[in-house]
Scaffold this active site. Sequence first.
Site, PDB file in Angstrom:
ATOM      1  N   ARG A 149     -20.422  33.209  55.943  1.00 30.18           N
ATOM      2  CA  ARG A 149     -19.896  32.840  57.079  1.00 30.18           C
ATOM      3  C   ARG A 149     -21.020  33.540  58.155  1.00 30.18           C
ATOM      4  NH1 ARG A 149     -15.250  34.233  54.481  1.00 30.18           N
ATOM      5  NH2 ARG A 149     -13.770  32.402  54.235  1.00 30.18           N
ATOM      6  N   LYS A 173     -12.860  37.716  55.433  1.00 29.92           N
ATOM      7  CA  LYS A 173     -11.734  37.709  56.314  1.00 29.92           C
ATOM      8  C   LYS A 173     -10.554  38.509  56.005  1.00 29.92           C
ATOM      9  CE  LYS A 173     -12.052  32.859  57.974  1.00 29.92           C
ATOM     10  NZ  LYS A 173     -11.412  31.462  57.787  1.00 29.92           N
ATOM     11  N   HIS A 248     -22.302  26.771  60.409  1.00 30.82           N
ATOM     12  CA  HIS A 248     -21.436  26.757  59.093  1.00 30.82           C
ATOM     13  C   HIS A 248     -21.777  25.633  58.375  1.00 30.82           C
ATOM     14  CE1 HIS A 248     -17.531  28.365  57.976  1.00 30.82           C
ATOM     15  NE2 HIS A 248     -17.395  27.233  57.653  1.00 30.82           N
ATOM     16  N   ARG A 251     -23.317  26.751  55.173  1.00 28.58           N
ATOM     17  CA  ARG A 251     -22.107  27.082  54.129  1.00 28.58           C
ATOM     18  C   ARG A 251     -21.801  26.151  53.288  1.00 28.58           C
ATOM     19  NH1 ARG A 251     -18.397  31.125  52.935  1.00 28.58           N
ATOM     20  NH2 ARG A 251     -16.179  30.726  52.958  1.00 28.58           N
ATOM     21  N   HIS A 274     -13.184  32.217  49.226  1.00 26.89           N
ATOM     22  CA  HIS A 274     -11.884  31.541  49.611  1.00 26.89           C
ATOM     23  C   HIS A 274     -10.685  32.235  48.865  1.00 26.89           C
ATOM     24  CE1 HIS A 274     -14.246  27.497  50.587  1.00 26.89           C
ATOM     25  NE2 HIS A 274     -13.930  28.276  51.709  1.00 26.89           N
ATOM     26  N   TYR A 283     -15.008  20.036  48.884  1.00 29.99           N
ATOM     27  CA  TYR A 283     -16.758  19.850  48.647  1.00 29.99           C
ATOM     28  C   TYR A 283     -16.624  18.848  47.386  1.00 29.99           C
ATOM     29  CZ  TYR A 283     -17.248  23.743  51.838  1.00 29.99           C
ATOM     30  OH  TYR A 283     -17.513  24.389  52.848  1.00 29.99           O
TER      31      TYR A 283
END
Length: 302
Positions: A149, A173, A248, A251, A274, A283
């Site tokens: 990110r 995150k 983004h 990514r 993730h 995806y």
Amino acid sequence: MKNVNVCLNFFIEYLQIEKNYSQYTIVSYISDIEDFFTFMKKEVIQHLEDITYHDIRLYLTTLHKRNYSRKSISRKISSLRSFFKFLVREEKLKDNPFTLVSLPKREQKIPKFLYEEEIEKLFAVSDLQTPLGQRNQAILEVLYGTGIRVSECCNIKMSDIDFAIGTVLVNGKGGKQRYVPFGSFAHDAIEQYVHDGRKQLISKRKASEDHSYLFVNHRGDPITDRGIRHALNEMIKKASLTLHIHPHMFRHTFATHLLNEGADMRSVQELLGHAHLSSTQVYTHVTKEHLKKIYMSHHPRA
């Protein structure tokens, strides 16, 4: 409880200390919860324990009238559900009225990605004889080569890079860390920038001491999200690409190109950081579309 703000402050402490959420995530929670507090004020609901399922349905109706997307409504309800769940856990409330509310189904948007020829155009625009050109090339190679990110890219420190084995330690995150490999192109771009361009940019700092952040702005200070976005927009202009490209998208491109070349879903999930496989599975829609185009273009009976 009479004072809703006391409850909110209590919840914020929980998010900071127990959950270790980022400031950006916490600000989103506060915004969602305070929006509901405004609704309570308009409807003259004074206490949290007075909220009923009917009140929540009315709140959802107001959100629809304000033209919120399904994604935004889902996020708000999820924030409020977590808030009330916490208050029940702490025995501040008896019941969580939001447990009865189902989240609206999300619109399944296929992530936009760049084709290889578009990526190649971007790689060719930076002037590698200048400090900013070297930095921009390194940023581009890192974003495409690792799939991290933009916020993660800003926070990379010199000590996070291991040139010997070609990995970068990424702080993701919720304070979660992961090691992500990078290839020879990113290796060369980072190395040139660190040994030349970064040193020149750091020398422009007003403060005498260096700092440990890898990517810096034209003044030698740590670069921000906005700074990276600006640099990418300038590269896009030079490449004369007419597409609307956001950071983004690199990514998305990273994940899509890996899956198109046969990478397995679990590996891509780990590389992207993730928490859930469902976040990575979006995806597969892109790769299926890619396969369909190949089939339609090349199969004699298509």
